[in-house]
Design an enzyme around this catalytic site. Sequence first.
Site, short mmCIF file in Angstrom:
data_model
loop_
_atom_site.label_atom_id
_atom_site.label_comp_id
_atom_site.label_asym_id
_atom_site.label_seq_id
_atom_site.Cartn_x
_atom_site.Cartn_y
_atom_site.Cartn_z
N ILE A 1 0.85 -1.17 0.00
CA ILE A 1 0.00 0.00 0.00
C ILE A 1 0.90 1.24 0.00
O ILE A 1 1.78 1.37 0.84
CB ILE A 1 -0.94 0.01 1.23
CG1 ILE A 1 -1.74 -1.30 1.30
CG2 ILE A 1 -1.87 1.22 1.17
CD1 ILE A 1 -2.57 -1.62 0.08
N LYS A 2 0.66 2.12 -0.96
CA LYS A 2 1.49 3.33 -1.05
C LYS A 2 0.90 4.43 -0.16
O LYS A 2 -0.28 4.76 -0.27
CB LYS A 2 1.56 3.83 -2.50
CG LYS A 2 2.47 3.02 -3.38
CD LYS A 2 2.50 3.53 -4.80
CE LYS A 2 3.50 4.62 -5.02
NZ LYS A 2 3.65 4.95 -6.47
N ILE A 3 1.76 4.96 0.68
CA ILE A 3 1.39 6.04 1.59
C ILE A 3 2.39 7.18 1.38
O ILE A 3 3.60 6.95 1.40
CB ILE A 3 1.43 5.58 3.06
CG1 ILE A 3 0.35 4.52 3.31
CG2 ILE A 3 1.25 6.74 4.02
CD1 ILE A 3 0.37 3.91 4.70
#
Length: 363
Positions: free
Chosen positions: A142-144
């Site tokens: 998941i890109k944050i």
Amino acid sequence: MVTSKVKQIHDFGQSIWLDFIDRKIIFSGELKKLIEEDGLRGVTSNPAIFEKAISSSSDYDEDIAQLSKSDKTNEEIFFSIAVEDIKLACDLLAPVYNEEGVVGADGYVSLEVSPFLALDTQATIKQARELWRQVGKENVMIKIPGTESGLIAFETAISEGINVNVTLLFSLDRYKAVAEAYISGLEKRAADGLPVDHISSVASFFLSRIDILVDPFLDQKGLGDLRGQVAIASAKTAYQIYKRMFSTDRWKKLAEKGAVPQRLLWASTSSKDPAFKDTRYIEALIGPDTVNTIPMETLQAFRDHGDPASRLEEDIDGAAGILERIKVAGIDMDAVATQLEEEGIDKFSKPFQQLLDAIERQK
């Protein structure tokens, strides 16, 4: 058969991920071919990539029409579509993820939280959990965004066992904070008696955007000889920070429990200045235990005329000297990083809004 120049990069310990995804590349067999012939070891996506994929083809029209019959918002419709593509890509990369002896090193596919949440910690955490659950694959990341708000969300996600790609990093100080948050998140898990041996993360350090912004200042300061060199110097310095942070006694306690270091990932690696070679951000930063995510056209360029060799630790003193020269000249890299972060959020938010508008028109 001659080994692909892209594949040869892996011989130097670096993994090449593709900064692109759409249904055509999945269903046509092209992604599978890239994995087999070019040694592709991961995929990254962002709102701009999905906006282009959905707006420029009819591949998604039927799904949008079907999902529009539900009570889902336009954003929920988008993520429903994106999650399905990510799942398919995860399955194609599962053999890479499950390679004997290197489980968890590669084979990841990244899906980004909404760019509208870049400054909202709690909403980012909530959506990261939802996307992690919806994809349901061990090899999703998941890109944050690495904003100050995102840092807290990132540490929380790691402590909950979620793989994370921290994006939009432009400064050495922020990179240090990200590495610290990764270690702290793992320590929280370990303190709770939870396993840390299956979690992976990358810190995405953006390159070409730094040079595009800084190079005009260099000309103004009489430092034109440094054009196109600041981003690479910053990346080389970041790698030295990485080596230090993941060799401390503190880290070794986690490594003994099976934790793996958070690798640096070089992003924004297409050369945007025609004065420079189109593969320069690939060639200059090849080195062990790193990742480079590259758009399709840059991958094709490297396949054609790239020069694979380990250069990441060449002339480290020279890299430090470059950063010192620009500091003495009065160029504030913290201010540069702040501007780039703000612009980066905007560069992802605008296409995301365009994407939601396109979905609205198709309903």
